[in-house]
Each structure stands twice: as C-alpha cells, then as structure tokens.
Design a protein around this motif. Structure first.
Motif, PDB file in Angstrom:
ATOM      1  N   THR A  45       0.839  -1.214   0.000  1.00 42.21           N
ATOM      2  CA  THR A  45       0.000   0.000   0.000  1.00 42.21           C
ATOM      3  C   THR A  45       0.866   1.253   0.000  1.00 42.21           C
ATOM      4  OG1 THR A  45      -0.185  -0.241   2.380  1.00 42.21           O
ATOM      5  CG2 THR A  45      -2.092  -0.901   1.068  1.00 42.21           C
ATOM      6  N   ASN A  46       1.986   1.223   0.715  1.00 41.52           N
ATOM      7  CA  ASN A  46       2.813   2.428   0.719  1.00 41.52           C
ATOM      8  C   ASN A  46       3.464   2.666  -0.641  1.00 41.52           C
ATOM      9  OD1 ASN A  46       3.745   4.717   2.214  1.00 41.52           O
ATOM     10  ND2 ASN A  46       5.795   3.831   2.015  1.00 41.52           N
ATOM     11  N   THR A  49       0.990   4.259  -2.657  1.00 43.59           N
ATOM     12  CA  THR A  49       0.860   5.670  -2.266  1.00 43.59           C
ATOM     13  C   THR A  49       1.939   6.513  -2.927  1.00 43.59           C
ATOM     14  OG1 THR A  49      -0.087   5.081  -0.139  1.00 43.59           O
ATOM     15  CG2 THR A  49       0.947   7.233  -0.286  1.00 43.59           C
ATOM     16  N   ASP A  52       1.317   6.925  -6.553  1.00 45.80           N
ATOM     17  CA  ASP A  52       0.196   7.841  -6.761  1.00 45.80           C
ATOM     18  C   ASP A  52       0.646   9.292  -6.627  1.00 45.80           C
ATOM     19  OD1 ASP A  52      -2.788   7.976  -7.061  1.00 45.80           O
ATOM     20  OD2 ASP A  52      -2.530   9.175  -5.251  1.00 45.80           O
ATOM     21  N   GLN A  53       1.493   9.558  -5.632  1.00 44.66           N
ATOM     22  CA  GLN A  53       1.932  10.936  -5.400  1.00 44.66           C
ATOM     23  C   GLN A  53       2.984  11.392  -6.412  1.00 44.66           C
ATOM     24  OE1 GLN A  53       3.048  11.168  -1.257  1.00 44.66           O
ATOM     25  NE2 GLN A  53       0.995  10.646  -0.581  1.00 44.66           N
ATOM     26  N   SER A 167      -9.097   9.336 -10.327  1.00 46.74           N
ATOM     27  CA  SER A 167      -8.190   9.320  -9.175  1.00 46.74           C
ATOM     28  C   SER A 167      -8.407   8.086  -8.309  1.00 46.74           C
ATOM     29  CB  SER A 167      -8.380  10.589  -8.354  1.00 46.74           C
ATOM     30  OG  SER A 167      -9.685  10.619  -7.815  1.00 46.74           O
ATOM     31  N   HIS A 168      -9.365   7.228  -8.699  1.00 47.19           N
ATOM     32  CA  HIS A 168      -9.620   6.022  -7.903  1.00 47.19           C
ATOM     33  C   HIS A 168      -8.911   4.815  -8.526  1.00 47.19           C
ATOM     34  CE1 HIS A 168     -13.555   8.082  -6.392  1.00 47.19           C
ATOM     35  NE2 HIS A 168     -12.470   8.627  -5.902  1.00 47.19           N
ATOM     36  N   PRO A 169      -8.639   3.792  -7.712  1.00 51.87           N
ATOM     37  CA  PRO A 169      -7.914   2.635  -8.249  1.00 51.87           C
ATOM     38  C   PRO A 169      -8.595   2.060  -9.479  1.00 51.87           C
ATOM     39  CG  PRO A 169      -8.111   2.479  -5.874  1.00 51.87           C
ATOM     40  CD  PRO A 169      -8.937   3.650  -6.286  1.00 51.87           C
ATOM     41  N   ARG A 243      -7.853  14.834  -9.216  1.00 48.77           N
ATOM     42  CA  ARG A 243      -7.448  14.262  -7.930  1.00 48.77           C
ATOM     43  C   ARG A 243      -8.115  14.983  -6.775  1.00 48.77           C
ATOM     44  NH1 ARG A 243      -2.355  14.278  -4.734  1.00 48.77           N
ATOM     45  NH2 ARG A 243      -2.245  12.219  -3.756  1.00 48.77           N
ATOM     46  N   ASN A 292       7.485  11.100   1.976  1.00 41.17           N
ATOM     47  CA  ASN A 292       6.659  10.011   2.492  1.00 41.17           C
ATOM     48  C   ASN A 292       7.368   9.278   3.632  1.00 41.17           C
ATOM     49  OD1 ASN A 292       6.590   6.817   2.158  1.00 41.17           O
ATOM     50  ND2 ASN A 292       4.507   7.559   1.821  1.00 41.17           N
TER      51      ASN A 292
END
Lengths: 331, 381
Positions: A45-46, A49, A52-53, A167-169, A243, A292
């Motif tokens: 998950t990280n 993240t 995504d960023q 912006s969603h999976p 986003r 992060n």
C-alpha cells in the motif's frame, strides 16, 4: 554475442547515461534507510501511495526535461498548471456553469496551456529573451488567466463522477491518473530515444553552434520543446483537478521546486545536453519518497524540511560531482 | 552582430519587461494615484478640517478594504461582507477593494496613496500582509487622522488602546477555541474513543499553533482518544491528501478520525480516505462553502463532519462598520471598553445538526449591522 561484447554493450549504455545510474543508487540508498526506520515503507500500500503521489509531478518533469536538455529552463510550471486546472474544472460538469464536455475538457485545457508555451517559445527563439525571463512572464500570464477564470466565487467543484474516478484505483491498485502518467513517461522516452525532436534536443544542449552549422533548424526544435513542456504542465493541471475535485489557482503551488529539484537530482544538467526523461522521473521519485518516508519514520515535522534540503544537497553533489568543472560555467 | 539582430534583441527585451509589468498589474489594483497627486498635506482631501477627526459627513467617507487577492475564497467573502456594509449605509460607490497580492510594500503604498486622496474621512479595514508592515500603516493613518480596523496580524506589544483613537479596533479569530471545539465535535462523532491523526497548518504560523493547542486541550478532556500522529500539510489541499495517504499506510485501521487545521487540508484528507475506501470522520476549520455542502450531504459520522462558521464576511463588514462609526463620531474609540478595541470573533461550530441554518460564507443577506459589537466573542488578553 560474446560475454565481452555484452560487457562493452552494457558499459556503453551505462556510460552514455541512458540509464540514470547515480540517481537510482541514491533512490535505493534512501529507500534502504527508510525501510530500516519503518518496515512499512516497503509495504504494497505504501508503494502504491508513493506511485500515486509521483504521477502528477512525473508528467510535469517529462515536459520540463526536454526544455532543460536544450539548455533552457521553463519556470512557468505553476502558472500553466493553474490554467490547466481551472479550464478543466470549468469545462467538465461543475457547479459554476452548464458545460459538461466530459473527458473532452482535458484536450481543450492542454491546448490552452500549449498556447502559453508557444508564447514563451517564440519569445525565446525569435526575440532571444532568456528563457527564465520569458517563462516567468508566461507563469504570471497563466496565473492571471487562471484568476480571471476563477472570478470572485468559491472554487469550482467538479460534479462529473466519471472524471473524479480517474483518481480512484483502476488496475493493479493504481489509479487512472497513474496509468496516464505512465503513458506520458513512455511517450516522453520514445520521443527522447527515437524521434528527431529528442535527439536534436540533446544536440542543441550539447552545442547549439555545431547543431546550427550542421543545418538543423534549431529554433524550430527549441520552440517545440517549450510547447511540449506547457502541454505536459497543463495536463498535470487537469490531473490535479481530477485528484482534488476542484479547480484552483493554487493547483500548481510547490510543483516548480519539486520539478526542478527532481530534474537536477535525476542528473539532467541545467546547461543541457545530458540526462533524460527517466533521470527526471527517478529524481522526482526520490523527492516523493523522502517526504513520504519521513512521515513514516516519525521525523518531527519541524525537522523534515531541514532533512529534505540536506538530502537534496547531498544527492546533487553526488550526481553532478563529475560534471562540476562544466557546471562552473553557470555559477 | 548585425544591426537587425541588435534591434530584435532590444525590442525583445522591452517586450519581456512589458509582459512582466502587464502580468503583475493585472489585478486591477488601486495604485492609480500618480505621485504628483499626493502632496504632503491633504489639500485635496474633502472635509479634512475637523481637528478632532470624528464627525465626517457620511457622503465624504471613503471605505477601503485591503487584503491579499480575490483568487482566495476567504477574501471573496471578506469583500462580500464589506460590500454588504457599504450598501447598508448607501456608500457602495465609495467602497474600494485593494489587493496587496502578498506584497507588503505594495500594500503600504496603496494605502498611503488613498490616504493622500481622501485624508481624514478614510475608513480602512486592513488585513496586514505581515505584522511587520503594520507600524508603517499606522503612522500613515495617524498622520492623516483616518480610521482603521486591523485583522489577524499585529506586532507584539502594539494595541489600539495605546495607539489612540485612529486605530479603532483589532479583531482576530480565536484559534484555540476553533481547534478545541472542532476537535470535540470530531470526538463526539467518533463516540468518544479511537485514534486520530492531525493535519497542521504551516508550523511557524501562530494561527496553526493555537489551533493545534486547542486540539491538545480537547485530547486531555477525552482520554480515550489517542493522537497517533501529527504532520504539517501546509494549509494545502493536495498536501493534505498526500499526508493522509501516508498516514493511512502507516496506521491503517487504527485511524478512526482526522482533525485538520483548516478545511482545505480536511477536504484533501476526505479525498484520500474516499480513494482508499475508508469511512472515517474528518473535521476542519474555516467554514468553506464546499465543507458546508459536504457536511450537509454526509451522514454526520464519516466524511467531512464538522467545521467552524466562516467569519470572513463579518471581518469585512463589521471591520468597516466599527471604523465607520468612529469616523462619523458615533463612537469615541478611546472610551470603548477593552473587548471592543481588541477582540476575538465569536466561534460557531457547524455540524450536521445545524448546517441547514448556516449561510454560505459569501451570503450576506442575513447580515445585520445595527449592533456593530454583535460579533464580539471575547477580549484578546
């Protein structure tokens, strides 16, 4: 092919800097330290993240890289992102007007942004204005246009659920925006490796005089670089709107620092001729990873900027050490 | 170099400068007064005769509102409140909004230009770009015997009481109460137990600090609520979204609530939670129109659940109203009590329960200027 041949080949690729080796080493080193500080850093998950960023700044640096390769700079990032964000938010279904162009809003916004690149590019190539000056001007023009569109009401909210869904999976846990960014990065790599546009960008940055003497229309390719970078910035603006769900003049705030440090850390020389799209993307990745990782590592927010600045400095010294004699030119 | 390229270069450089100038002054700001129109005395100022200052004829009064820029929703609402007041006294034509664009020197020169034109009958409501610029603004206001209300920022140790009548009032929001009361609303929505993360504003900002101090006070009152982590998201929506994403990977399901130092960061956190499929409550501060809509549309348990009612329109409208009352001689600032000279505005918490009664931040239709002290919350110590 012999082992020797492979070795030569590998050395040629690495030596030519097609792969950003120092930046990748820096990325691995930073990631290693952050994983030791908090093992969750390497969790799926990280990593999602982080990707995504990175998506939006990655699109920005793809464009910026070509301008920097030619030996110029494009500082208009935040202004053009603002235009891209405002235009997109006002053209998709929103709470300000009855327009609902859906996905068509994005190309329109990108073209409007490209217009700013055209202005900057013409100023640089035809009027011979230094690029930092011309693009500061287009930065403010872009911001002004965005403010005009903003008017005196609350931020325009996007009501188009399909647009927000970017912006969603979407696939493999990555959002549509991430996949879009990946497409843009691949497109940038193709341009850089196989198109004249990319090859000439290196040549111009390496030596403009030689390139000109060999009959290449330098001004046209320079102009193209500014237009392409603005197209990327405006697309990034549209992505910010998807986003956050709103159009904002401040959509690009902070992106200029992130993009320029990403380009520099990645190993693209500010005097042009060396580096590339992949370098810059890795550079941006390093910046995102540090931000992060420090939250995960519980670094006091008061110290984070100090650490961030210090890491940037070290990374810059490490990546440009070999070129320090050349860099002295611009000091 | 040939002559033509030389000409081209010169023209080019001139054009670039022009572009910059045009871009920088595109805000339609009020710096139109040429220097020659600004003599050291106020010969051209209307009704600049009374030595005591008070007792300006209302029709001679110039109403001026100074803040950063209208690309910011907050100032849009400030401007709306100011206009509502100007309209209520029939002076809409005498009202002027000036944008500093975050430039302190620009703000000062705009204000001195206006003072040179309208002198003692100038009513100013100023949000100083930074507290350090206020003494220079005060000097100009006192020298012209004009009337000033100040918002948000003032240097340590300065006060309207010590400056005299011309600095009529200072008003600000009570960050501590805002932080505390929104935290309480959040904790109640969480059922009084669980773990929260906090998104702070810019750390060296006094408003951010006092709001966070309010949260910490509320945490003491709710021992079953644990603060898992706090980070700055720099008042910014995208930053709020990014930090929230990282918090979610760090703490996962331990997070059952989010406290944000302003609505922008809170709305960013909501977007991050939605993208991650998490249903947890988020509180903000500021009362943006978007937050009010989100609270109204939500279930009061998850998503955006609480904020403070925006005071921007009050700061604009009542800031002018108080200085106007001094200019017309309706009040004598020096005889007003302390809580009328330097005060915190009332803090109203907005939740699902009362959101239907809360007007949008720039909706001034319900503003009532008959009691200029109606927005006073408490004296600033």
């Amino acid at each position: 092919m012999t082992a020797m041949g492979l070795q030569v080949r590998a050395r040629r690729i690495l030596g030519h800097g097609a792969i950003p080796v120092p930046a990748l080493i820096a990325l691995l080193a930073v990631s290693g330290v952050l994983t030791i500080l908090n093992t969750r850093f390497m969790s799926v998950t990280n990593l999602q993240t982080i990707v995504d960023q990175t998506a939006i700044p990655a699109v920005i640096v793809v464009g910026l890289t070509f301008v920097v390769l030619t030996g110029s700079i494009d500082l208009s990032v935040e202004g053009v992102v603002a235009v891209g964000s405002m235009v997109t938010s006002l053209l998709v279904m929103n709470d300000r007007n009855d327009l609902a162009l859906g996905a068509l809003a994005v190309p329109v916004a990108v073209i409007v942004g490209g217009g700013l690149g055209l202005v900057a590019g013409l100023a640089v190539t035809r009027l011979r204005i230094p690029s930092f000056l011309a693009t500061i001007a287009t930065w403010y023009i872009g911001r002004g246009i965005a403010e005009l569109l903003f008017g005196d009401k609350a931020k325009p909210r996007v009501l188009d659920e399909g647009f927000i869904a970017w912006s969603h999976p979407l696939f493999l846990g990555f959002s549509g925006l991430v996949w879009l960014a990946i497409v843009v990065v691949l497109f940038g790599l193709l341009l850089q490796q196989f198109a004249r546009f990319g090859r000439y960008a290196y040549a111009i940055g390496g030596s403009e005089e030689t390139t000109k003497l060999s009959g290449i229309p330098v001004r046209r390719y320079r102009l193209g670089a500014f237009i392409f970078s603005s197209l990327c910035f405006a697309l990034a603006g549209a992505m910010v709107t998807a986003r956050t769900g709103v159009g904002a003049v401040a959509a690009g705030d902070g992106q200029l620092f992130l993009a320029v440090s990403g380009v520099v850390i990645g190993g693209t020389l500010l005097i042009g001729g060396r580096g590339g799209v992949l370098h810059s993307v890795v550079g941006v990745l390093i910046m995102v990873v540090i931000a992060n990782g420090m939250i995960l590592a519980d670094v006091s927010p008061y110290w984070q900027q100090v650490v961030q600045g210090a890491v940037v400095l070290v990374a810059v010294i490490a990546t440009v050490w070999r070129q320090r004699a050349r860099l002295r030119v611009i000091l | 170099m040939t002559r033509t390229t030389q000409i081209a270069r010169t023209t080019g450089a001139a054009l670039a400068v022009l572009l910059l100038v045009a871009a920088c002054s595109s805000d339609g700001g009020a710096t139109t007064a040429p220097a020659t129109d600004a003599p050291s005395t106020n010969a051209s100022a209307p009704a600049a005769t009374s030595a005591g200052g008070s007792g300006c004829d209302p029709k001679d009064i110039k109403l001026v509102q100074s803040g950063r820029g209208l690309e910011n929703e907050y100032y849009v609402s400030v401007d709306a409140g100011s206009k509502a007041f100007a309209d209520s006294v029939g002076l809409l034509d005498n009202y002027q909004w000036i944008a500093s664009d975050g430039d302190s020197q620009k703000q000062l020169s705009q204000i001195t230009s206006i003072l040179a034109q309208s002198g003692a009958c100038t009513v100013l409501n100023v949000d100083p770009n930074e507290s350090a610029i206020l003494p220079a603004i005060l000097d100009a206001v006192v020298a012209n015997n004009a009337w000033l209300t100040v918002q948000w920022n003032r240097p340590e140790g300065t006060s309207p009481q010590e400056t005299g009548p011309n600095w009529v009032a200072f008003m600000s929001e009570d960050g501590f109460v805002q932080g505390h009361d929104t935290a309480k609303a959040l904790f109640e929505a969480m059922g009084g137990t669980g773990g929260i993360v906090a998104l702070q504003g810019i750390l060296d900002n006094t408003v951010a600090q006092s709001r966070f101090a309010g949260l910490q006070k509320a945490l003491e009152e709710y021992p079953d609520i644990k603060l898992l982590g706090d980070q700055t998201a720099k008042w910014d929506r995208t930053e709020g979204q990014n930090v929230m994403q990282t918090f979610l990977t760090k703490f996962g399901d331990e997070i059952t609530g989010v406290w944000a130092g302003n609505d922008a960061m809170g709305l960013g956190a909501v977007a991050a939670n939605e993208a991650a499929g998490k249903k947890i409550p988020v509180s903000g501060i500021d009362g943006l129109e978007e937050s009010l809509k989100a609270i109204a549309a939500g279930d009061g348990k998850s998503g955006f659940i609480a904020t403070t009612q925006a005071n921007a329109a009050n700061q604009g409208g009542f800031g002018l109203a108080i200085a106007y009352a001094a200019a017309t001689g309706e009040i004598d600032p020096t005889t007003e009590p302390d809580e009328h000279r330097a005060f915190f505005l009332k803090t109203n918490i907005v939740t699902k329960a009362n959101v239907a009664d809360i007007p949008a931040p720039d909706d001034t239709s319900k503003m009532d200027f008959s009691d200029i002290w109606s927005v006073v919350g408490a004296a600033i110590p």
